[in-house]
Design an enzyme around this catalytic site. Structure first.
Site, PDB file in Angstrom:
ATOM      1  N   THR A 110       0.857  -1.180   0.000  1.00  0.00           N
ATOM      2  CA  THR A 110       0.000   0.000   0.000  1.00  0.00           C
ATOM      3  C   THR A 110       0.894   1.231   0.000  1.00  0.00           C
ATOM      4  O   THR A 110       1.898   1.291   0.720  1.00  0.00           O
ATOM      5  CB  THR A 110      -1.027   0.001   1.158  1.00  0.00           C
ATOM      6  N   GLU A 111       0.548   2.198  -0.858  1.00  0.00           N
ATOM      7  CA  GLU A 111       1.450   3.313  -1.168  1.00  0.00           C
ATOM      8  C   GLU A 111       1.811   4.151   0.057  1.00  0.00           C
ATOM      9  O   GLU A 111       2.852   4.805   0.084  1.00  0.00           O
ATOM     10  CB  GLU A 111       0.793   4.224  -2.212  1.00  0.00           C
ATOM     11  N   ASN A 112       0.941   4.135   1.066  1.00  0.00           N
ATOM     12  CA  ASN A 112       1.219   4.955   2.236  1.00  0.00           C
ATOM     13  C   ASN A 112       2.272   4.332   3.153  1.00  0.00           C
ATOM     14  O   ASN A 112       2.559   4.878   4.206  1.00  0.00           O
ATOM     15  CB  ASN A 112      -0.069   5.302   2.996  1.00  0.00           C
ATOM     16  N   GLY A 113       2.863   3.193   2.742  1.00  0.00           N
ATOM     17  CA  GLY A 113       4.058   2.755   3.432  1.00  0.00           C
ATOM     18  C   GLY A 113       4.015   1.412   4.102  1.00  0.00           C
ATOM     19  O   GLY A 113       4.447   1.274   5.248  1.00  0.00           O
ATOM     20  N   SER A 165       8.470   4.089  -0.139  1.00  0.00           N
ATOM     21  CA  SER A 165       7.323   3.415  -0.724  1.00  0.00           C
ATOM     22  C   SER A 165       7.220   3.690  -2.226  1.00  0.00           C
ATOM     23  O   SER A 165       6.905   2.796  -3.017  1.00  0.00           O
ATOM     24  CB  SER A 165       6.043   3.870  -0.022  1.00  0.00           C
TER      25      SER A 165
END
Lengths: 230, 233
Positions: free
Chosen positions: B60-63, B102
């Protein structure tokens, strides 16, 4: 040398009108709500704010925007179902928006903290967000030149600090914290707790204290409820 | 460069696919052990159909890597959310990292597949999925541009037609672009299309799109629905 205080208001008191402020958080997760609301209280104006979003609901960044303190937002995803404070200012022409692809936003902040003058990235090539920017072909691929985003201040939420400002974070609330802490002249961090120096395992430090100037202890730091969209 | 194989047989299914069936179809095409990003919205349904023993790791892009299912009740933690800001859980082997890492992970080509929605995709794989360009619309891009060009394969999940009956598979996108030549496959309610980015599906760069399968329409009927030349595999 890091200063540790209980007062968010004291910590943000010297942020002047017209400052550029990096504000951590991805939506509500990791948003330093108490520091932002202290900034609402000080009355500082004409701010340029860098955040992934442009506020959720009516707290934190949304409150700062709603109070008319923000001249410009640099972000990747302003439009959300609960971004009504930003939406109203934007539609009224009262706030400027610089839209940046999320990875470029992160890398531009990282570059500022790492002393990089500019970088070529494939993200955004051939799109409206690369218009007017220098393009270079390297080994058959196209790249766009992007510049660092430096700031006067960073407001960050971490989980724990020690006496020298070393920081750990919690889960996905880490997001922009480490890169923002490094990219500002003065970095102000709110944490749930401060542990004695030496009590934090050096192997788990995420942000070394060199990047941190002020730590504010907000033991019951409220996190806004997550909402069901981006 | 796609590491996925091009099937040699053409399939004609009897009925159009619903959202769940489409998600299951995409899931079945994700190789075991792949690192995958499912964007936000409809593509996240794909996770419901990944076999628990597939060894697929969700990014997930938020880390985070090793994202688990949506969290409910006592499992909800405001510090643990996905790209759509929905509370999620962590699986054994999960890891957290900051945003620059990320996105370096995406841009650096470390993710095998991302699955995104779209307003339009062109025959050569250009993607438009972030902005309609309408006056008064507030633009928002998020991580779409980084994902689209960063993953080794970019899959699009969408209905083939707009509500007004226009094809979203187009000769050239009229909406603002998200990325150039980045889409490798399009999964729709009526057909699965393979984009011939590098001649890797044998099209020789003639601008035609390979139809792997149709659902509820024949190949000939599909040709009447889209404005680009089509081929069977």
């Amino acid at each position: 040398m890091v200063t540790i205080t209980q007062s968010a208001l004291d910590a943000v008191a010297d942020i002047p009108d017209g400052a550029t402020v990096l504000i951590g958080g991805f939506g509500p997760a990791g948003q330093p709500v108490e520091l932002i609301e202290a900034l609402v209280e000080t009355g500082t104006r004409d701010l340029t704010v860098v955040n992934n979003n442009a506020g959720n609901g009516d707290v934190g960044l949304a409150a700062l925007i709603g109070a008319g303190r923000v001249r410009k937002v640099i972000c990747s995803f302003p439009r959300q179902h609960d971004s009504h404070q930003f939406d109203a200012k934007y539609r009224a022409g009262e706030i400027e928006l610089e839209l940046v692809p999320q990875g470029n936003l992160a890398e531009r902040i990282r570059a500022a903290g790492a002393g990089i003058g500019a970088f070529f990235t494939p993200t955004g090539y051939g799109t409206p967000l690369a218009e007017g920017k220098e393009v270079r072909e390297i080994d058959g691929r196209h790249y766009v030149l992007e510049l660092p985003i430096r700031a006067d201040y960073a407001l960050v939420k971490a989980h724990r600090a020690d006496g020298v400002g070393n920081l750990t974070y919690r889960k996905t609330a880490r997001n922009f914290g480490p890169i923002m802490a490094a990219a500002a002249t003065t970095t102000i961090v709110q944490v749930h707790e401060v542990v004695p120096t030496g009590a934090m395992d050096p192997e788990v430090v995420v942000t070394p204290g060199i990047y941190v100037d002020r730590v504010v202890v907000v033991p019951t730091a409220a996190t806004p409820r997550p909402e069901e969209d981006q | 460069m796609s590491s996925l194989k091009t099937p040699s047989t053409f399939i004609e299914g009897p009925t159009r696919l619903g959202k769940a069936e489409l998600a299951a179809l995409v899931a079945a095409d994700i190789p075991d052990g792949a690192f995958v990003n499912l964007g936000i919205g409809q593509p996240t349904l794909v996770s419901n159909y990944l076999a628990p023993d597939s060894g697929v790791t969700l990014h997930t892009e938020n880390g985070m890597l090793g994202m688990g299912p949506e969290a409910h009740g006592d499992d909800v933690d405001p510090d643990l959310i996905n790209a759509g800001k929905i509370p999620v859980t962590e699986l054994p082997g999960a890891s957290y990292f900051h945003h620059a890492d990320s996105f370096a992970m995406m841009r650096g080509g470390h993710l095998d597949i991302c699955v995104l929605g779209a307003y339009q995709v062109s025959a050569r794989g250009d993607l438009a999925n972030w902005h309609t360009g309408e006056p008064g619309a507030i633009p928002a891009v998020g991580g779409a541009m980084d994902l689209a060009i960063g993953a080794k394969d970019t899959f699009v999940m969408m209905t083939l037609q707009t509500r007004e009956g226009q094809s979203k598979l187009v000769e050239a996108c009229t909406y603002p672009l998200t990325g150039v030549g980045c889409v490798s496959r399009i999964y729709t309610d009526v057909a699965v299309f393979l984009i011939d980015r590098d001649g890797d599906h044998g099209g020789g760069g003639d601008g035609s799109v390979v139809v792997r399968e149709t659902h509820g329409v024949t190949f000939e009927e599909l040709e009447g629905l889209v404005p680009v030349p089509l081929r069977r595999p």
